[in-house]
Write an enzyme that holds these catalytic residues in place. Structure first.
Site, PDB file in Angstrom:
ATOM      1  N   LYS A  85       0.064  -6.664   4.032  1.00 43.51           N
ATOM      2  CA  LYS A  85      -0.316  -7.579   5.117  1.00 43.51           C
ATOM      3  C   LYS A  85       0.690  -7.562   6.277  1.00 43.51           C
ATOM      4  CE  LYS A  85      -3.464 -10.731   2.878  1.00 43.51           C
ATOM      5  NZ  LYS A  85      -3.512 -10.285   1.467  1.00 43.51           N
ATOM      6  N   GLU A 107      -5.167 -18.582   9.424  1.00 44.00           N
ATOM      7  CA  GLU A 107      -5.775 -19.314   8.312  1.00 44.00           C
ATOM      8  C   GLU A 107      -5.250 -18.664   7.043  1.00 44.00           C
ATOM      9  OE1 GLU A 107      -7.215 -16.699   9.652  1.00 44.00           O
ATOM     10  OE2 GLU A 107      -7.597 -15.607   7.793  1.00 44.00           O
ATOM     11  N   SER A 376      -1.611  -2.247  -3.316  1.00 42.31           N
ATOM     12  CA  SER A 376      -1.556  -3.070  -2.106  1.00 42.31           C
ATOM     13  C   SER A 376      -0.434  -4.099  -2.127  1.00 42.31           C
ATOM     14  CB  SER A 376      -2.898  -3.770  -1.882  1.00 42.31           C
ATOM     15  OG  SER A 376      -3.287  -4.492  -3.039  1.00 42.31           O
TER      16      SER A 376
HETATM   17  C1  LIG Z   1      -4.615 -10.059   0.712  1.00 45.26           C
HETATM   18  C2  LIG Z   1      -4.464  -9.008  -0.322  1.00 45.26           C
HETATM   19  C3  LIG Z   1      -5.521  -8.120  -0.656  1.00 45.26           C
HETATM   20  C4  LIG Z   1      -6.899  -8.230  -0.079  1.00 45.26           C
HETATM   21  O1  LIG Z   1      -7.000  -8.070   1.291  1.00 45.26           O
HETATM   22  P1  LIG Z   1      -7.626  -6.771   1.973  1.00 45.26           P
HETATM   23  O2  LIG Z   1      -7.793  -7.181   3.381  1.00 45.26           O
HETATM   24  O3  LIG Z   1      -8.939  -6.480   1.289  1.00 45.26           O
HETATM   25  O4  LIG Z   1      -6.671  -5.660   1.789  1.00 45.26           O
HETATM   26  C5  LIG Z   1      -5.273  -7.117  -1.578  1.00 45.26           C
HETATM   27  N1  LIG Z   1      -4.062  -6.988  -2.168  1.00 45.26           N
HETATM   28  C6  LIG Z   1      -3.044  -7.817  -1.889  1.00 45.26           C
HETATM   29  C7  LIG Z   1      -1.742  -7.612  -2.575  1.00 45.26           C
HETATM   30  C8  LIG Z   1      -3.200  -8.853  -0.957  1.00 45.26           C
HETATM   31  O5  LIG Z   1      -2.163  -9.674  -0.685  1.00 45.26           O
END
Ligand SMILES: *Cc1c(COP(=O)(O)O)cnc(C)c1O
Length: 394
Positions: A85, A107, A376
């Site tokens: 993010k 948000e 992610s």
């Molecule tokens: C917020 C988040 C997601 C989901 O958000 P996307 O916009 O679909 O990438 C996935 N993995 C983590 C670790 C997150 O913090």
């Protein structure tokens, strides 16, 4: 309306009062996205603050565990604040600065995007307000305190169900009333144009690095790309670079939650019951009931618990560019435990959905093939919840 369209999807479905600020934002983004100074500054913060490029790690033990294709992990979990993010938050705050804004708002549901926004606001000395449902604030007290430590004001929202979609409506209302000096940082590849394009561009660094890093690792060979899909920002950032590579099979993993019943999962593209509709300013596939009402969706993972999906994913789904699949809570938790034990890496529960798809994919792969999974985020934030699920007192 053809502006900001991805096939039939996307667009700008917003109150009239918000239009001027979207137009201003679009013009600024069009200008700065090709401005060498802006791009150099963004790159500097990616490298010196966030920790890019992230590693492309060959997971040798996990590969041996499955006995098929070579598995690589794109380590977005190693970034500052623990997830992808920050790539988007840095891009948007730099743009807000250029536009002369003095305040950023956001948000947040689980608090992850709120923390990323509060982080970049602190770094650039901007005022920060994060709108959060009162129910979510109670559930996520640690993240609320993190945001406060970082100097943000967390605004409790008590309308509707006091959760994410009410917080989003409240943030839009505040934005409309403070257009002059405020930028709204949307946290995923969703919302009205230009957000889905802009967020995708800021996250596409993930896929560009994967292509570059594979040259050395595999001579450029890549057969499968896997990423989890909530709103879809880490997935679009992973896939976009490879959108025209037909030989690379791209898999977007949605949360199949407790099962296929309405309200028991957060599948929008891998769910035969979902249809196109309009939510949060754009047209895309939505989880909705027979009357077209958006339903409350469910996943064990707060980051995947969203009833919509970015409009570019909706187009990629229709065109068959990406295949969307579901992984349930149990499968995700098993993958979480497996990565801990095989590789000594604690993944986010969101990312564990992408990892869990390996169970289904790997038996079909050959040893000379190459799979990249985007990790992610890191799982420190999820440890308590996983303990509860596994029946451990901590
Ligand atoms: C917020 C988040 C997601 C989901 O958000 P996307 O916009 O679909 O990438 C996935 N993995 C983590 C670790 C997150 O913090």
């Amino acid at each position: 309306m053809s502006k900001g369209r991805f096939g039939k999807y996307g667009g700008q479905y917003v109150p009239e009062i918000v239009m001027p600020v979207l137009t201003e934002l679009e013009a600024a983004y069009e200008q700065y996205k090709r401005d060498p100074e802006f791009l150099a500054e963004l790159r500097k913060y990616y490298v010196e603050y966030a920790g890019r490029p992230t590693l492309l790690y060959y997971a040798e033990k996990l590969t041996r565990h499955y006995g098929g294709a070579k598995i690589y992990l794109k380590r977005e979990d190693l970034l500052h604040t623990g997830a992808h993010k920050i790539n988007n938050a840095l891009g948007q705050v730099l743009l807000a600065k250029r536009m002369g804004k003095k305040r950023v708002i956001a948000e947040t549901g689980a608090g992850q995007h709120g923390v990323a926004t509060a982080t970049v606001a602190a770094l650039f000395g901007m005022e920060c307000k994060v709108f959060m449902g009162a129910v979510d604030m109670e559930r996520q007290r640690l993240n609320v305190f993190r945001m406060k430590l970082l100097g943000a004001e967390v605004v409790p929202v008590t309308t509707g169900t006091s959760t994410l979609k009410d917080a989003t409506s409240e943030a839009i209302r505040y934005w409309a009333a403070h257009i002059e000096d405020t930028h709204y940082i949307i946290g995923s590849a969703v919302g009205p144009h230009p957000y889905p394009t802009m967020v995708r561009d800021f996250q596409s660094v993930i896929g560009r690095e994967i292509r570059e890093q594979l040259k050395e690792e595999t001579g450029g060979r890549l057969d499968y790309l896997i990423a989890c899909v909530g709103g879809g920002s880490n997935a679009i950032g992973t896939f976009y670079e490879f959108r025209n590579d037909g030989s690379v099979k791209k898999l977007g993993v949605e949360a199949a939650g407790r099962g296929p019943a309405v309200g028991d999962n957060a599948q929008t593209l891998s769910n035969p019951a979902s249809r196109p509709g309009v939510l949060h300013g754009a047209s895309s596939y939505l989880a909705q009931d027979e009357d077209g009402q958006v339903i409350e969706v469910y996943s064990i993972s707060a980051g995947l618990d969203y009833p919509g999906v970015g409009p570019e994913h909706a187009m990629f789904h229709d065109e068959g560019v990406v295949t969307y699949v579901g992984i349930n809570d149990k499968e995700a938790i098993a993958a979480f435990q497996l990565l801990c034990r095989e590789e000594g890496i604690i993944p986010a529960v969101e990312s564990s959905h992408a990892l869990a798809y390996l169970e289904k994919l790997m038996p079909k792969t050959k040893q000379e093939e190459v799979v990249v999974v985007t990790l992610s985020g890191r799982g420190d934030k999820d440890v308590q919840q996983v303990a509860r699920v596994l029946g451990e007192e901590i």
